[in-house]
Design an enzyme around this catalytic site. Structure first.
Site, PDB file in Angstrom:
ATOM      1  N   TYR A 110      -5.268 -49.514 116.383  1.00  0.00           N
ATOM      2  CA  TYR A 110      -3.824 -49.512 116.604  1.00  0.00           C
ATOM      3  C   TYR A 110      -3.412 -50.879 117.114  1.00  0.00           C
ATOM      4  O   TYR A 110      -3.638 -51.224 118.274  1.00  0.00           O
ATOM      5  CB  TYR A 110      -3.405 -48.434 117.607  1.00  0.00           C
ATOM      6  CG  TYR A 110      -1.916 -48.444 117.845  1.00  0.00           C
ATOM      7  CD1 TYR A 110      -1.051 -47.922 116.894  1.00  0.00           C
ATOM      8  CD2 TYR A 110      -1.376 -49.018 118.985  1.00  0.00           C
ATOM      9  CE1 TYR A 110       0.323 -47.954 117.084  1.00  0.00           C
ATOM     10  CE2 TYR A 110      -0.006 -49.065 119.186  1.00  0.00           C
ATOM     11  CZ  TYR A 110       0.839 -48.524 118.224  1.00  0.00           C
ATOM     12  OH  TYR A 110       2.196 -48.573 118.410  1.00  0.00           O
TER      13      TYR A 110
ATOM     14  N   TYR B 150       2.423 -46.479 108.480  1.00  0.00           N
ATOM     15  CA  TYR B 150       2.269 -46.497 109.933  1.00  0.00           C
ATOM     16  C   TYR B 150       2.196 -45.060 110.455  1.00  0.00           C
ATOM     17  O   TYR B 150       3.131 -44.288 110.305  1.00  0.00           O
ATOM     18  CB  TYR B 150       3.475 -47.223 110.527  1.00  0.00           C
ATOM     19  CG  TYR B 150       3.402 -47.585 111.980  1.00  0.00           C
ATOM     20  CD1 TYR B 150       3.538 -46.616 112.962  1.00  0.00           C
ATOM     21  CD2 TYR B 150       3.259 -48.905 112.376  1.00  0.00           C
ATOM     22  CE1 TYR B 150       3.505 -46.957 114.302  1.00  0.00           C
ATOM     23  CE2 TYR B 150       3.227 -49.251 113.721  1.00  0.00           C
ATOM     24  CZ  TYR B 150       3.350 -48.277 114.671  1.00  0.00           C
ATOM     25  OH  TYR B 150       3.325 -48.609 116.009  1.00  0.00           O
TER      26      TYR B 150
END
Length: 394
Positions: free
Chosen positions: A344, A293
């Site tokens: 995202y 991430y």
């Protein structure tokens, strides 16, 4: 009856799917419709009738209520719904673990894990929202002008870079690797938009140590995957991907005084990684690719250190574009483009990419496809991680 606390090999991913991905504000569809598109795509991938879904799991305060989704999908009977509390993108792996736990406990038989996010519809994460009252950690930050995520996380990353003498080239390698892999992925928002080292170095400052391309994108889209019990996994259209391990949680006193944590320059994975590897029965050496991430590039460095891929004083040597590139790099990273290059969705696209790596279907396939790791939400609490494996790993 075994009382071992594990999900290893007990649940499998049998379908993955997503909506089209858009830059924030560009989606012609509302968030709810994007989620439905993603769920239907995952059902098609698995060969599942949407009406046979009986469980739902999500995270990050997803606005798309499970009952409403079930009604729109024609679900005949809903048995399980779970939502991972707190942590934002730190819950992307935990949501899969929660869904897997429901399957393993017999609370559901065919469960969809999903995340929908339309920042164009509901507001950008990268900008501070107007507030009439302030509570929690923001009460310690906003009076001093620390209002947006880049400001908040820059403080921790700057401390980490200083303590371990990390060079900017390590941050740049993360951005370049993610973008390189996005160029092979037609789904990616940054597809056909290559990033050069020069463009990275010349990009504007957001907040030191982050330049523009150190920061994740802001997007509209949705993604979903389908979970079933392992013993049923071979009955579906695609090769099963088995959950080997999952862990989530927070460090001691994580919710105490903000910016005064006992271990400040941390991504909050040290105990999570131990639990993850113990359940998965693999170590860093067996991992073929990592989907890490990237809210910001610095968090990736911290995450990889705390998952045991290298020590902090090895970062400058290890974190190069060559080492992070598929197929032959030492540790192929964010092989769909990740939060910096693909989309995202608070990290949920990383989970789908890990499944595709194990299935051998990535657009930037790693040489070792049997074991793929996902880290969710560095520097947040609770954070989470998971490991997927092929049938050969069981």
């Amino acid at each position: 009856m075994s009382h071992e606390r594990t999900l290893r090999g007990r649940v499998a991913v049998v379908g993955v799917g997503e909506s089209e991905y858009f830059k924030f504000g560009r989606s012609p569809h509302p968030e709810f419709k994007l989620v439905l598109q993603a769920v239907l795509a995952a059902c098609r991938d698995a060969g599942v009738d949407p009406s046979d879904i009986d469980g739902f799991a999500s995270f990050g305060e997803d606005r798309n209520d499970a009952v409403r989704l079930a009604t729109a999908l024609g679900v005949k009977r809903m048995r399980s719904t779970t939502m991972q509390w707190g942590g934002g993108g730190g819950g992307c792996a935990a949501a899969v673990a929660n869904g897997a736990a429901a399957i393993n406990a017999g609370m559901a038989q065919c469960l969809v894990v999903y995340r929908g996010l339309a920042q164009g519809q509901f507001g950008r994460f990268g900008q501070a929202a107007s507030r009439s009252t302030v509570s929690g950690d923001m009460a310690y930050q906003m009076p001093y002008g620390v209002m947006a995520p880049p400001q908040k996380f820059a403080l921790r990353v700057q401390r980490f870079l200083h303590e371990h003498r990390v060079e900017r080239e390590a941050l740049r390698a993360v951005a370049l690797a993610s973008n390189l892999h996005a160029q092979a992925n037609p789904r990616a928002v940054m597809y056909a938009k290559p990033l050069t080292a020069e463009a990275y170095d010349d990009s504007r400052w957001i907040v030191e140590p982050f330049r523009l391309f150190d920061c994740c994108m802001e997007n509209d889209g949705a993604a979903a995957l389908i979970l079933v019990a392992a013993e049923k996994a071979r009955d579906f259209a695609c090769p099963p991907v088995y959950l080997l391990g999952a862990a989530s949680g927070a460090e001691w006193r994580a919710g105490a005084t903000p910016h005064n944590a006992p271990v400040y320059a941390s991504a909050n994975y040290s105990s999570i990684a131990d639990d993850l590897y113990e359940m998965a029965r693999v170590g860093p050496a067996e991992v073929g690719s990592v989907q890490a991430y990237e809210n910001f590039t610095g968090g990736v460095l911290m995450s990889l250190c705390e998952h045991g891929f290298f020590k902090p004083d090895e970062i400058n040597d290890f974190m190069t574009l060559e080492n992070l590139s598929a197929p032959a790099g030492k540790l192929p990273l964010n092989t769909s483009g990740g939060n910096l290059g693909e989309v995202y969705l608070q990290g949920f696209e990383l989970v789908l990419e890990a499944a595709r790596q194990v299935r051998g279907e990535s657009t930037s396939q790693a040489r070792n496809s049997d074991v793929a790791l996902v880290t969710g939400g560095p520097m947040v609490s609770p954070a989470s991680s998971l490991i997927f494996g092929s049938e050969a790993t069981l």
